[in-house]
Design a protein around this motif. Structure first.
Motif, PDB file in Angstrom:
ATOM      1  N   LEU A  16      11.389  52.698  48.496  1.00  0.00           N
ATOM      2  CA  LEU A  16      12.168  53.753  47.853  1.00  0.00           C
ATOM      3  C   LEU A  16      13.615  53.323  47.831  1.00  0.00           C
ATOM      4  N   SER A  17      14.259  53.578  46.697  1.00  0.00           N
ATOM      5  CA  SER A  17      15.601  53.015  46.544  1.00  0.00           C
ATOM      6  C   SER A  17      16.599  53.997  45.950  1.00  0.00           C
ATOM      7  N   ASP A  18      16.343  55.311  46.158  1.00  0.00           N
ATOM      8  CA  ASP A  18      17.262  56.336  45.656  1.00  0.00           C
ATOM      9  C   ASP A  18      17.518  56.172  44.161  1.00  0.00           C
ATOM     10  N   THR A  19      16.450  56.029  43.390  1.00  0.00           N
ATOM     11  CA  THR A  19      16.580  55.852  41.952  1.00  0.00           C
ATOM     12  C   THR A  19      15.823  56.955  41.211  1.00  0.00           C
ATOM     13  N   THR A  20      15.992  56.962  39.894  1.00  0.00           N
ATOM     14  CA  THR A  20      15.298  57.907  39.019  1.00  0.00           C
ATOM     15  C   THR A  20      14.634  57.113  37.900  1.00  0.00           C
ATOM     16  N   GLY A  42       1.482  58.073  51.239  1.00  0.00           N
ATOM     17  CA  GLY A  42       1.855  58.534  52.563  1.00  0.00           C
ATOM     18  C   GLY A  42       3.247  59.100  52.693  1.00  0.00           C
ATOM     19  N   ASN A  43       3.932  59.328  51.572  1.00  0.00           N
ATOM     20  CA  ASN A  43       5.270  59.898  51.615  1.00  0.00           C
ATOM     21  C   ASN A  43       5.217  61.414  51.438  1.00  0.00           C
ATOM     22  N   THR A  44       6.368  62.029  51.331  1.00  0.00           N
ATOM     23  CA  THR A  44       6.476  63.463  51.092  1.00  0.00           C
ATOM     24  C   THR A  44       6.749  63.690  49.612  1.00  0.00           C
ATOM     25  N   TYR A  45       5.993  64.644  48.999  1.00  0.00           N
ATOM     26  CA  TYR A  45       6.074  64.852  47.559  1.00  0.00           C
ATOM     27  C   TYR A  45       6.439  66.306  47.246  1.00  0.00           C
ATOM     28  N   CYS A  80      14.838  57.198  52.419  1.00  0.00           N
ATOM     29  CA  CYS A  80      15.257  57.120  51.022  1.00  0.00           C
ATOM     30  C   CYS A  80      14.427  58.102  50.197  1.00  0.00           C
ATOM     31  N   SER A  81      14.892  58.355  48.990  1.00  0.00           N
ATOM     32  CA  SER A  81      14.137  59.240  48.097  1.00  0.00           C
ATOM     33  C   SER A  81      14.308  58.765  46.663  1.00  0.00           C
ATOM     34  N   ASP A  82      13.288  59.056  45.860  1.00  0.00           N
ATOM     35  CA  ASP A  82      13.322  58.751  44.431  1.00  0.00           C
ATOM     36  C   ASP A  82      13.014  60.032  43.660  1.00  0.00           C
ATOM     37  N   SER A  83      13.509  60.085  42.432  1.00  0.00           N
ATOM     38  CA  SER A  83      13.179  61.164  41.502  1.00  0.00           C
ATOM     39  C   SER A  83      12.415  60.552  40.337  1.00  0.00           C
TER      40      SER A  83
END
Length: 199
Positions: A16-20, A42-45, A80-83
């Motif tokens: 995850l790289s904080d991208t959209t 296995g992440n949070t959605y 990290c999080s992605d959109s």
């Protein structure tokens, strides 16, 4: 002397790289359901809007929008999080035939099917086939009617969406000869006469 031991481990890594970024769009028929997203890692959605999803907290929920909808997935691993965006295009259409009518026996007549979404072409299939003179795969077939017949049309677009309507063509049956009489057949102002119709 010492011993040398070697081992290996294979593990899936999700970066995850904080991208959209978008996922490929999906097209469905009005009233249908489709899977969106991807296999779980296995992440949070968290999907939005959630009202037309089977479960907004999984990676690949079922979507059943009634209008074209773009869903936003926020995925996080606590660091990290992605959109991620994914659009579900909804194809809406309907067809209608002219109202039922009465014609003379043995006549040819052209039927007319109209559809709402003229931007999406349809292929037509009319029945009964035996009554169709020409144009059986078009919106305007010519039919021969020897008896009261209900014509059914099924139309389909390239997305496999189907629409159906029907029209009944009735045969005109002349009424028997009617003889009308009046007794008496001549009256003065203010007098009455008995009317009678016989066939």
């Amino acid at each position: 002397s010492g011993c040398l031991r070697v081992d290996s481990v294979t593990k899936q890594l999700v970066l995850l790289s904080d991208t959209t970024y978008p996922l490929p769009a999906i097209t469905i028929c009005y009233g249908d359901t489709t899977l969106i997203g991807f296999a779980a890692t296995g992440n949070t959605y968290n999907w939005q809007p959630a009202a037309t999803l089977s479960n907004a907290a999984i990676a690949n929920p079922l979507a059943f929008p009634l209008d074209t909808t773009t869903y936003l997935l926020q995925i996080s691993n606590a660091i990290c999080s992605d959109s991620i965006f994914q659009t579900v295009n909804v194809v809406y259409d309907s067809i209608s035939i002219n109202p039922d009518m009465v014609i003379c026996s043995g006549s040819n007549i052209q039927l007319q099917a109209n559809h709402l979404n003229t931007g999406v072409p349809l292929v037509y299939d009319w029945s009964p086939n035996a009554s169709i003179v020409s144009g059986d795969s078009t919106a305007t077939p010519t039919v021969w009617v020897g008896q009261t017949t209900t014509f059914v049309v099924t139309a389909q677009n390239s997305y496999q969406c189907q629409y159906t309507d029907s029209e009944t063509i009735s045969i005109f049956t002349p009424s028997p000869n009617v003889v009308a009489t009046a007794t008496p057949d001549t009256i003065k102002l203010g007098q009455t006469s008995q009317l009678q119709a016989d066939s």
